[in-house]
Write a protein that holds these residues in place. Structure first.
Motif, PDB file in Angstrom:
ATOM      1  N   LYS A 171       0.817  -1.216   0.000  1.00 39.89           N
ATOM      2  CA  LYS A 171       0.000   0.000   0.000  1.00 39.89           C
ATOM      3  C   LYS A 171       0.855   1.273   0.000  1.00 39.89           C
ATOM      4  O   LYS A 171       0.341   2.367   0.190  1.00 39.89           O
ATOM      5  CB  LYS A 171      -0.940  -0.007   1.197  1.00 39.89           C
ATOM      6  CG  LYS A 171      -1.925  -1.170   1.173  1.00 39.89           C
ATOM      7  CD  LYS A 171      -2.648  -1.296   2.506  1.00 39.89           C
ATOM      8  CE  LYS A 171      -3.566  -2.481   2.536  1.00 39.89           C
ATOM      9  NZ  LYS A 171      -2.894  -3.775   2.498  1.00 39.89           N
ATOM     10  N   SER A 180       3.004   4.498  -1.176  1.00 40.44           N
ATOM     11  CA  SER A 180       2.698   5.542  -2.153  1.00 40.44           C
ATOM     12  C   SER A 180       3.765   5.681  -3.228  1.00 40.44           C
ATOM     13  O   SER A 180       3.483   6.111  -4.338  1.00 40.44           O
ATOM     14  CB  SER A 180       2.572   6.898  -1.441  1.00 40.44           C
ATOM     15  OG  SER A 180       1.743   6.798  -0.328  1.00 40.44           O
ATOM     16  N   ILE A 187      -2.734  -0.408  10.113  1.00 40.72           N
ATOM     17  CA  ILE A 187      -3.103   0.855   9.477  1.00 40.72           C
ATOM     18  C   ILE A 187      -2.617   2.057  10.294  1.00 40.72           C
ATOM     19  O   ILE A 187      -2.147   3.043   9.725  1.00 40.72           O
ATOM     20  CB  ILE A 187      -4.614   0.934   9.190  1.00 40.72           C
ATOM     21  CG1 ILE A 187      -4.934   2.124   8.290  1.00 40.72           C
ATOM     22  CG2 ILE A 187      -5.427   0.976  10.462  1.00 40.72           C
ATOM     23  CD1 ILE A 187      -4.502   1.951   6.877  1.00 40.72           C
ATOM     24  N   GLU A 188      -2.672   1.967  11.618  1.00 38.89           N
ATOM     25  CA  GLU A 188      -2.252   3.113  12.448  1.00 38.89           C
ATOM     26  C   GLU A 188      -0.748   3.365  12.321  1.00 38.89           C
ATOM     27  O   GLU A 188      -0.307   4.513  12.412  1.00 38.89           O
ATOM     28  CB  GLU A 188      -2.676   2.944  13.910  1.00 38.89           C
ATOM     29  CG  GLU A 188      -2.090   1.757  14.627  1.00 38.89           C
ATOM     30  CD  GLU A 188      -2.885   0.465  14.483  1.00 38.89           C
ATOM     31  OE1 GLU A 188      -2.530  -0.512  15.161  1.00 38.89           O
ATOM     32  OE2 GLU A 188      -3.856   0.425  13.700  1.00 38.89           O
ATOM     33  N   GLU A 197      -0.275   4.933   8.725  1.00 41.79           N
ATOM     34  CA  GLU A 197      -0.732   6.325   8.693  1.00 41.79           C
ATOM     35  C   GLU A 197       0.191   7.270   9.447  1.00 41.79           C
ATOM     36  O   GLU A 197       0.094   8.478   9.284  1.00 41.79           O
ATOM     37  CB  GLU A 197      -2.161   6.418   9.223  1.00 41.79           C
ATOM     38  CG  GLU A 197      -3.169   5.812   8.258  1.00 41.79           C
ATOM     39  CD  GLU A 197      -4.590   5.838   8.778  1.00 41.79           C
ATOM     40  OE1 GLU A 197      -4.807   6.132   9.988  1.00 41.79           O
ATOM     41  OE2 GLU A 197      -5.495   5.536   7.983  1.00 41.79           O
ATOM     42  N   SER A 198       1.092   6.733  10.264  1.00 37.26           N
ATOM     43  CA  SER A 198       2.034   7.595  10.982  1.00 37.26           C
ATOM     44  C   SER A 198       3.201   8.036  10.095  1.00 37.26           C
ATOM     45  O   SER A 198       3.995   8.869  10.506  1.00 37.26           O
ATOM     46  CB  SER A 198       2.555   6.887  12.242  1.00 37.26           C
ATOM     47  OG  SER A 198       3.429   5.827  11.902  1.00 37.26           O
ATOM     48  N   SER A 219       4.603   9.724   6.447  1.00 35.86           N
ATOM     49  CA  SER A 219       4.215  10.583   5.330  1.00 35.86           C
ATOM     50  C   SER A 219       4.233   9.761   4.044  1.00 35.86           C
ATOM     51  O   SER A 219       4.859   8.698   3.980  1.00 35.86           O
ATOM     52  CB  SER A 219       5.175  11.775   5.210  1.00 35.86           C
ATOM     53  OG  SER A 219       6.472  11.303   4.897  1.00 35.86           O
ATOM     54  N   ASP A 220       3.535  10.254   3.014  1.00 39.68           N
ATOM     55  CA  ASP A 220       3.475   9.527   1.745  1.00 39.68           C
ATOM     56  C   ASP A 220       4.854   9.210   1.190  1.00 39.68           C
ATOM     57  O   ASP A 220       5.068   8.135   0.638  1.00 39.68           O
ATOM     58  CB  ASP A 220       2.682  10.325   0.701  1.00 39.68           C
ATOM     59  CG  ASP A 220       1.179  10.229   0.913  1.00 39.68           C
ATOM     60  OD1 ASP A 220       0.736   9.351   1.679  1.00 39.68           O
ATOM     61  OD2 ASP A 220       0.460  11.036   0.301  1.00 39.68           O
ATOM     62  N   ARG A 278       6.345   6.010   2.644  1.00 34.96           N
ATOM     63  CA  ARG A 278       5.606   4.756   2.430  1.00 34.96           C
ATOM     64  C   ARG A 278       6.000   4.247   1.048  1.00 34.96           C
ATOM     65  O   ARG A 278       5.605   4.824   0.038  1.00 34.96           O
ATOM     66  CB  ARG A 278       4.102   4.982   2.463  1.00 34.96           C
ATOM     67  CG  ARG A 278       3.569   5.445   3.777  1.00 34.96           C
ATOM     68  CD  ARG A 278       2.070   5.570   3.667  1.00 34.96           C
ATOM     69  NE  ARG A 278       1.571   6.509   4.642  1.00 34.96           N
ATOM     70  CZ  ARG A 278       0.334   6.975   4.651  1.00 34.96           C
ATOM     71  NH1 ARG A 278      -0.519   6.628   3.715  1.00 34.96           N
ATOM     72  NH2 ARG A 278      -0.065   7.806   5.583  1.00 34.96           N
TER      73      ARG A 278
END
Length: 151
Positions: A81, A83, A108-109, A112-113, A115-116, A119
């Protein structure tokens, strides 16, 4: 060198192969509990062969303990997932790469911590689940090391 972080790894031979990879590249391996095996598991030891003595392996009780042990370090979350493609990042020495558990990836948490731009993903054909964990770690570590001139 780099740091490889395995978040709650489940399959002993994968971790054994990653221990061998870290021993041969100079990367430090961080294992975040709970593990899906014991550290003296026969499959783990067999996959790592006799490289355990050459690898720097650090065991952490949880994610927060791990990140506190790497202050100021740039960490990349590696996930299907992600980016950004893994080869489009300019890596620096001391970067760290976080990989999720084989059966479920990263929570997921945690994803989400980041930045794009922190990831990252390895490209694959559409409708495929994921690569083997040890293979994914190898791809990312060797790309980062290649960028650093294998020094």
């Amino acid at each position: 060198m780099f740091d490889v972080i395995l978040y709650q790894p489940e399959i002993p031979p994968n971790t054994g192969n990653i221990i061998r990879l870290c021993a041969n590249t100079g990367a430090t391996l961080h294992l975040i509990k709970p593990l899906g095996f014991l550290l003296n598991d026969k499959q783990l030891l067999r996959a790592g062969l006799d490289y355990h003595e050459f690898a720097n392996v650090v065991l952490h009780k949880g994610w927060q303990e791990c990140i506190h042990s790497l202050p100021g370090r740039r960490i990349f979350a590696v996930s299907t997932k992600g980016s950004q493609r893994y080869d489009q990042v300019s890596y620096a020495s001391q970067d760290a790469f976080l990989f999720g558990a084989e059966s479920r990836g990263l929570p997921i948490e945690i994803m989400e911590s980041f930045s794009d731009n922190q990831r990252i993903h390895i490209p694959m054909l559409p409708e495929r689940r994921s690569l083997n964990l040890a293979n994914a770690v190898s791809i990312v570590v060797y790309e980062a090391w290649r960028q650093r001139g294998f020094s």
